[in-house]
Design an enzyme around this catalytic site. Structure first.
Site, PDB file in Angstrom:
ATOM      1  N   ASP A 241      97.517 -12.540  24.924  1.00 22.31           N
ATOM      2  CA  ASP A 241      96.867 -13.632  25.658  1.00 22.31           C
ATOM      3  C   ASP A 241      96.521 -14.822  24.747  1.00 22.31           C
ATOM      4  OD1 ASP A 241      94.939 -11.848  24.517  1.00 22.31           O
ATOM      5  OD2 ASP A 241      93.365 -12.732  25.742  1.00 22.31           O
TER       6      ASP A 241
ATOM      7  N   HIS B 295      87.018  -8.609  15.566  1.00 22.58           N
ATOM      8  CA  HIS B 295      87.745  -8.177  16.753  1.00 22.58           C
ATOM      9  C   HIS B 295      88.555  -6.915  16.428  1.00 22.58           C
ATOM     10  CE1 HIS B 295      89.048  -8.680  20.772  1.00 22.58           C
ATOM     11  NE2 HIS B 295      90.252  -9.136  20.521  1.00 22.58           N
TER      12      HIS B 295
END
Ligand SMILES: [Zn+2]
Length: 263
Positions: free
Chosen positions: A66, A142
């Site tokens: 994404d 992340h």
């Protein structure tokens, strides 16, 4: 002089009918920087009437789809439209082979020089500099190596007293380790994938909530916060804005097609 950002995609992993996944276009004194390039980005550039041959630098925060699945399409279109100018891509070192294999199997030889600049997601460093703008990358927190970016306008070309700067924190769990890098920026984009009620899911997926984004903006003393990267479960974004504004009133929503002047 212009210093503004256009939101080309404000959704998280899954596109919705009104929101593309992540891509932002920064116009820093007429230098166009594309920050992330999810699928749908070239259409969003067209829809927003952005002359995309003028983009010379593309920053990719990390290699989740994404954030870069639109890149091969964009690079190919630029080639088909006759681009001759250099293009520079700043990304995780693996991206070079990912792009090259796609060019190779389709027997595409780009008409323009394409340069890859590998990012080191463990350090804070200057990745771009010219006489008007300086860009730095810094580590986010992340599930895969991820970089945040901050773009600062150089002062000598501007008579105003306030420096303009834009920080981009794509996918990250809440971490105060980024405060020194984004401190007092004019506009901080910080993801807010979930509302506070889903704080546990956010932490597990290494994403942030509205409350966390707003808390970080407050602690970093930024002038304005823009939240985005919304989970596809949210149709109405007003409650997300409300939650963030309760902590940091100078919060705005990232919305596809919106241009925010910075300064
Ligand atoms: Zn993402």
């Amino acid at each position: 002089m212009t210093f503004s950002v256009t939101v080309l995609g404000s959704s998280s992993a899954i596109p919705t009918l009104v929101r593309n996944p992540s891509a932002h276009l920064l116009n820093a004194d007429e230098r166009l920087f594309l920050i992330d390039c999810a699928e749908g980005t070239q259409l969003a550039l067209r829809r927003n009437r952005i002359h995309f041959q003028r983009i010379r630098n593309i920053m990719i925060s990390h290699l989740h789809g994404d954030h870069f699945y639109g890149l091969i399409g964009l690079l190919t279109s630029l080639h088909l439209l006759g681009r001759k100018d250099e293009m520079h891509i700043y990304a995780h070192p693996m991206l070079e082979s990912i792009i090259n294999i796609q060019l190779e199997v389709s027997k595409t030889t780009l008409l323009y020089p394409l340069y890859f600049h590998p990012l080191n997601p463990d350090v804070h460093e200057v990745i771009f500099e010219d006489n008007r703008v300086i860009a730095e990358s810094f580590p986010l927190l992340h599930s895969v190596p991820t970089c945040g970016f901050v773009f600062r306008e150089k002062l000598k070309y501007r008579r105003y007293l306030q420096k303009r700067s834009y920080a981009y924190c794509s996918d990250t769990a809440y971490t105060e380790s980024i405060i020194p890098y984004v401190k007092e920026t004019s506009l901080l984009y910080h993801e807010a994938t979930f509302m506070d009620k889903m704080a546990k899911a956010a932490a597990e997926k290494m994403h942030s909530t509205t409350v966390e984004a707003a808390t970080l903006a407050m602690k970093a003393g930024v002038r304005q916060l823009m939240i985005g990267h919304y989970s596809a479960r949210y149709d109405d974004l007003a409650p997300l804005l409300e939650e963030a504004q309760a902590i940091f009133p100078q919060t705005i929503l990232a919305e596809d097609g919106k241009t925010i002047p910075i300064g």
